[in-house]
Design a protein around this motif. Sequence first.
Motif, PDB file in Angstrom:
ATOM      1  N   ASP A   1      -5.981  -1.780   6.631  1.00 13.62           N
ATOM      2  CA  ASP A   1      -6.747  -0.556   6.889  1.00 13.62           C
ATOM      3  C   ASP A   1      -5.844   0.667   6.933  1.00 13.62           C
ATOM      4  OD1 ASP A   1      -8.552  -2.579   7.266  1.00 13.62           O
ATOM      5  OD2 ASP A   1      -9.075  -2.059   9.327  1.00 13.62           O
ATOM      6  N   GLU A   2      -4.782   0.595   7.738  1.00  9.67           N
ATOM      7  CA  GLU A   2      -3.898   1.741   7.876  1.00  9.67           C
ATOM      8  C   GLU A   2      -2.995   1.918   6.658  1.00  9.67           C
ATOM      9  OE1 GLU A   2      -4.845   3.755   9.887  1.00  9.67           O
ATOM     10  OE2 GLU A   2      -4.355   3.373  11.977  1.00  9.67           O
ATOM     11  N   GLY A   3      -2.666   0.818   5.987  1.00 10.47           N
ATOM     12  CA  GLY A   3      -1.897   0.932   4.750  1.00 10.47           C
ATOM     13  C   GLY A   3      -2.646   1.734   3.703  1.00 10.47           C
ATOM     14  N   LYS A   4      -3.944   1.453   3.581  1.00  9.87           N
ATOM     15  CA  LYS A   4      -4.767   2.191   2.620  1.00  9.87           C
ATOM     16  C   LYS A   4      -4.959   3.645   3.052  1.00  9.87           C
ATOM     17  CE  LYS A   4      -6.046  -0.969  -0.493  1.00  9.87           C
ATOM     18  NZ  LYS A   4      -5.870  -0.812  -1.955  1.00  9.87           N
ATOM     19  N   ARG A   5      -5.078   3.876   4.354  1.00 12.28           N
ATOM     20  CA  ARG A   5      -5.215   5.248   4.838  1.00 12.28           C
ATOM     21  C   ARG A   5      -3.940   6.047   4.542  1.00 12.28           C
ATOM     22  NH1 ARG A   5      -9.294   6.054   9.058  1.00 12.28           N
ATOM     23  NH2 ARG A   5      -7.849   7.302  10.293  1.00 12.28           N
ATOM     24  N   CYS A   6      -2.784   5.430   4.763  1.00 10.48           N
ATOM     25  CA  CYS A   6      -1.511   6.099   4.476  1.00 10.48           C
ATOM     26  C   CYS A   6      -1.372   6.370   2.973  1.00 10.48           C
ATOM     27  CB  CYS A   6      -0.348   5.258   4.977  1.00 10.48           C
ATOM     28  SG  CYS A   6       1.252   6.062   4.794  1.00 10.48           S
ATOM     29  N   ALA A   7      -1.822   5.426   2.152  1.00  9.71           N
ATOM     30  CA  ALA A   7      -1.771   5.634   0.702  1.00  9.71           C
ATOM     31  C   ALA A   7      -2.600   6.852   0.306  1.00  9.71           C
ATOM     32  CB  ALA A   7      -2.264   4.384  -0.026  1.00  9.71           C
ATOM     33  N   GLU A   8      -3.780   6.997   0.900  1.00 14.70           N
ATOM     34  CA  GLU A   8      -4.598   8.180   0.611  1.00 14.70           C
ATOM     35  C   GLU A   8      -3.846   9.458   1.004  1.00 14.70           C
ATOM     36  OE1 GLU A   8      -8.599   8.412   1.876  1.00 14.70           O
ATOM     37  OE2 GLU A   8      -9.181   6.441   1.102  1.00 14.70           O
TER      38      GLU A   8
ATOM     39  N   VAL B   1     -10.686   3.440  13.382  1.00 12.93           N
ATOM     40  CA  VAL B   1      -9.802   2.353  12.965  1.00 12.93           C
ATOM     41  C   VAL B   1      -8.821   1.997  14.075  1.00 12.93           C
ATOM     42  CG1 VAL B   1      -8.073   1.622  11.264  1.00 12.93           C
ATOM     43  CG2 VAL B   1      -9.981   3.065  10.561  1.00 12.93           C
ATOM     44  N   ASN B   2      -8.655   0.699  14.306  1.00 11.73           N
ATOM     45  CA  ASN B   2      -7.657   0.196  15.237  1.00 11.73           C
ATOM     46  C   ASN B   2      -6.289   0.195  14.546  1.00 11.73           C
ATOM     47  OD1 ASN B   2      -6.017  -1.195  16.963  1.00 11.73           O
ATOM     48  ND2 ASN B   2      -7.235  -3.075  16.995  1.00 11.73           N
ATOM     49  N   PRO B   3      -5.317   0.985  15.020  1.00 14.05           N
ATOM     50  CA  PRO B   3      -4.031   1.062  14.322  1.00 14.05           C
ATOM     51  C   PRO B   3      -3.077  -0.082  14.631  1.00 14.05           C
ATOM     52  CG  PRO B   3      -3.998   2.542  16.199  1.00 14.05           C
ATOM     53  CD  PRO B   3      -5.387   1.954  16.142  1.00 14.05           C
TER      54      PRO B   3
ATOM     55  N   VAL C   1     -11.094   2.069   5.350  1.00 13.35           N
ATOM     56  CA  VAL C   1     -10.531   3.273   5.976  1.00 13.35           C
ATOM     57  C   VAL C   1     -11.479   3.839   7.025  1.00 13.35           C
ATOM     58  CG1 VAL C   1      -9.186   3.852   3.916  1.00 13.35           C
ATOM     59  CG2 VAL C   1     -11.441   4.900   4.260  1.00 13.35           C
ATOM     60  N   TYR C   2     -12.765   3.450   6.970  1.00 10.26           N
ATOM     61  CA  TYR C   2     -13.729   3.896   7.969  1.00 10.26           C
ATOM     62  C   TYR C   2     -13.707   3.023   9.221  1.00 10.26           C
ATOM     63  CZ  TYR C   2     -15.663   6.512   3.993  1.00 10.26           C
ATOM     64  OH  TYR C   2     -15.829   7.347   2.915  1.00 10.26           O
ATOM     65  N   GLY C   3     -13.027   1.886   9.165  1.00 10.34           N
ATOM     66  CA  GLY C   3     -12.940   0.994  10.313  1.00 10.34           C
ATOM     67  C   GLY C   3     -14.304   0.462  10.719  1.00 10.34           C
ATOM     68  N   ASP C   4     -14.530   0.375  12.019  1.00  9.88           N
ATOM     69  CA  ASP C   4     -15.834  -0.011  12.564  1.00  9.88           C
ATOM     70  C   ASP C   4     -16.593   1.290  12.792  1.00  9.88           C
ATOM     71  OD1 ASP C   4     -17.980  -1.280  13.674  1.00  9.88           O
ATOM     72  OD2 ASP C   4     -16.937  -1.967  15.486  1.00  9.88           O
ATOM     73  N   PRO C   5     -17.397   1.738  11.823  1.00  9.64           N
ATOM     74  CA  PRO C   5     -17.872   3.125  11.805  1.00  9.64           C
ATOM     75  C   PRO C   5     -18.879   3.460  12.895  1.00  9.64           C
ATOM     76  CG  PRO C   5     -18.909   1.866  10.055  1.00  9.64           C
ATOM     77  CD  PRO C   5     -17.876   0.964  10.666  1.00  9.64           C
ATOM     78  N   GLU C   6     -18.766   4.672  13.381  1.00  8.81           N
ATOM     79  CA  GLU C   6     -19.716   5.201  14.346  1.00  8.81           C
ATOM     80  C   GLU C   6     -20.762   6.067  13.663  1.00  8.81           C
ATOM     81  OE1 GLU C   6     -16.887   7.153  16.868  1.00  8.81           O
ATOM     82  OE2 GLU C   6     -16.725   5.434  18.210  1.00  8.81           O
TER      83      GLU C   6
ATOM     84  N   SER D   1       0.816  -1.208   0.000  1.00 12.88           N
ATOM     85  CA  SER D   1       0.000   0.000   0.000  1.00 12.88           C
ATOM     86  C   SER D   1       0.852   1.261   0.000  1.00 12.88           C
ATOM     87  CB  SER D   1      -0.929   0.015   1.222  1.00 12.88           C
ATOM     88  OG  SER D   1      -1.969  -0.919   1.074  1.00 12.88           O
ATOM     89  N   VAL D   2       1.883   1.290   0.845  1.00 16.60           N
ATOM     90  CA  VAL D   2       2.654   2.520   1.037  1.00 16.60           C
ATOM     91  C   VAL D   2       3.738   2.681  -0.025  1.00 16.60           C
ATOM     92  CG1 VAL D   2       4.105   3.804   2.646  1.00 16.60           C
ATOM     93  CG2 VAL D   2       2.137   2.515   3.499  1.00 16.60           C
ATOM     94  N   HIS D   3       4.634   1.707  -0.141  1.00 18.62           N
ATOM     95  CA  HIS D   3       5.677   1.803  -1.164  1.00 18.62           C
ATOM     96  C   HIS D   3       5.071   1.793  -2.562  1.00 18.62           C
ATOM     97  CE1 HIS D   3       9.054   0.105   1.661  1.00 18.62           C
ATOM     98  NE2 HIS D   3       8.457   1.176   2.140  1.00 18.62           N
TER      99      HIS D   3
END
Length: 335
Positions: free
Chosen positions: A151-158, A141-143, A124-129, A98-100
């Motif tokens: 989840d966090e890989g995609k968030r970092c890519a964004e 999202v649980n990091p 990226v929304y995790g377990d949404p509220e 995701s990141v590289h």
Amino acid sequence: MLKKSISRRVLVTGGAGFVGSHLVDRLLAEGDEVLCVDNLYTGDKHNIYHLHNHPKFEFLRHDVTFPLYVEVDEIFNLACPASPIHYQRDPVQTTKTSVHGAINVLGLAKRLQCPVLQASTSEVYGDPEIHPQPEGYWGNVNPIGIRSCYDEGKRCAETLFFDYHRQHGTEIKVARIFNTYGPRMHPADGRVVSNFIVQALQGQDITVYGNGSQTRSFCFVDDLVDGLIRLMRSGPEVTGPINLGNPREFTILQLAQLVIAKTGSSSKIIHAELPGDDPKQRKPDISVAKSTLGWEPGIQIEDGLDKTIAYFRKIVLESAEPWAPPVHAAANIAS
């Protein structure tokens, strides 16, 4: 089909995967030249075998965590395992992909001054509220969990995509993909639709994790591909993120019952322990996609399941060995 005035050379990373191969087909049908790049970690040559002699198709086996030096007019970055069974097998490599991978395709787009689309995810929304999930929601999202590599890989890519846009003026597009299904899903990839269909066709008990009250919204792959292309071909001012998914919401238990009815199976529904970090709700707010792209899904799950079941019926029932969905095949995959 969208109108187009010129032929383009298009790079699709992850192009031998489930969604990627359908995107490749659509681009070729529109007259584009396509360079399909995949390391075949989860992609499959069978998904693109029918294109072997296509004059405008080229396949390159390559890992996007390493730089890629090619000349193209557009880039669709779909490279990343999307099933927990696959992305949890090597979580460090999943994050690197995701990141590289984002860094490498963005660097290529910067050099070529071409648009680049990131296939992000509803995860990226995790377990949404907040329900349904709009693009402005930052997520829950649980990091440090077992799903965090994805989840966090995609968030970092964004983050990288928008920083390249702000810092370098790179033309970016970010699509947040919700649960997608259809032909070419792998029978043992752990996605809920493929799990249920395979179990039903073989007369096995259908495994529902938890009590089945968790919800998902299922988008047929042809609709998703249409949305991805519409987003790519929108003007440079349209960056996203834009949700792409079907807002019709089902509980997992309702999906299991529908699959049993559609297959005419005698399978019984059994329950197992819910995997860690499994979201309780998932439903896209697609108002931005409607207003900006003129897009909304047109294939409802009843029709999409018929096509998907027909595909699985052929490959599963003709197989010499029974397919067994993986243990803890979580019912929440985004793409």
